[in-house]
Design an enzyme around this catalytic site. Sequence first.
Site, PDB file in Angstrom:
ATOM      1  N   SER A 112      -8.539 -28.869   1.368  1.00 59.59           N
ATOM      2  CA  SER A 112      -8.083 -30.141   0.803  1.00 59.59           C
ATOM      3  C   SER A 112      -9.072 -30.589  -0.263  1.00 59.59           C
ATOM      4  O   SER A 112     -10.205 -30.100  -0.329  1.00 59.59           O
ATOM      5  CB  SER A 112      -8.020 -31.197   1.914  1.00 59.59           C
ATOM      6  N   TYR A 124     -11.113 -35.658   9.350  1.00 62.03           N
ATOM      7  CA  TYR A 124     -10.375 -34.841   8.387  1.00 62.03           C
ATOM      8  C   TYR A 124     -11.333 -34.166   7.417  1.00 62.03           C
ATOM      9  O   TYR A 124     -11.208 -32.973   7.116  1.00 62.03           O
ATOM     10  CB  TYR A 124      -9.386 -35.726   7.632  1.00 62.03           C
TER      11      TYR A 124
END
Length: 269
Positions: free
Chosen positions: A138, A151
């Site tokens: 990401s 995350y």
Amino acid sequence: MTQVKQVVAVSGAASGIGLALVKQLLGEGCAVAASDISVKNLAALRPLADEQHLLLSCVDAAEQTAVALWAAEVKEHFGRIDAVINNAGVSLSCHAAEQPREHFSWLMNINFWGVVNGCEAFLPYVKDAGGCIVNISSLFGLLAVPSQSAYNAAKFAVRGYSESLRQDLKGSGVAVLTVHPGGIKTNIARNGRHFHDLHGKESDLDATAANFDKVARTSPERAAAKIIHAMRRRRRRLLIGSDAVFLDWVQRLFPANYDSWLAPLIRLS
């Protein structure tokens, strides 16, 4: 089975980038092994192709044994595996000091260990084919933002694991691609877990999703097309979206203090 270009396994295949990948790969003449944890969402994929070219499997990416069995099933069904795309992922928003450990573990088991499980299970088959491993990290595997410690931790870990794996596999014929998408228009925020206090009280889901939508600039279809193109070129690293490209440069230029002005712009909750 009629001749196919390649056999590609995709986890998290029933929605978002995964679904777009399945559709585009099938459209290009590939055979696809699609896995997801949702039986209902997987069933909706059946009209996309005949059973010879699309294998659907309900798999929890966090379960090592289940992923290993899936890989063996794919090899048995298609006879070979040219690539695996470890795409399954979830979201969690919570300030680090308030984060329930069970939810942190839930995310890590899917977003990080799910990638490791996929790599370990599929590597022997992909190596035989001289193929490609694709791991979805990401933009948040390149820089950190508030309320995303879990995350961030998972996606930074995916990046480090993938880059080391690529070096370990040098000379093996296997390409390893690490993908860093920016904001992609999917339901990952709406389907995630979001908290804001020590008592585990959930945040307003609609507000969290709305904040995510503000920074989601790229369609899943465009993201999938870029991933497939990068696989063909056997690239090592892929940034998706102008936001990812720009913010990657920002964190490179200002590694110690990018957060002082950047974080308020991309806060998700």
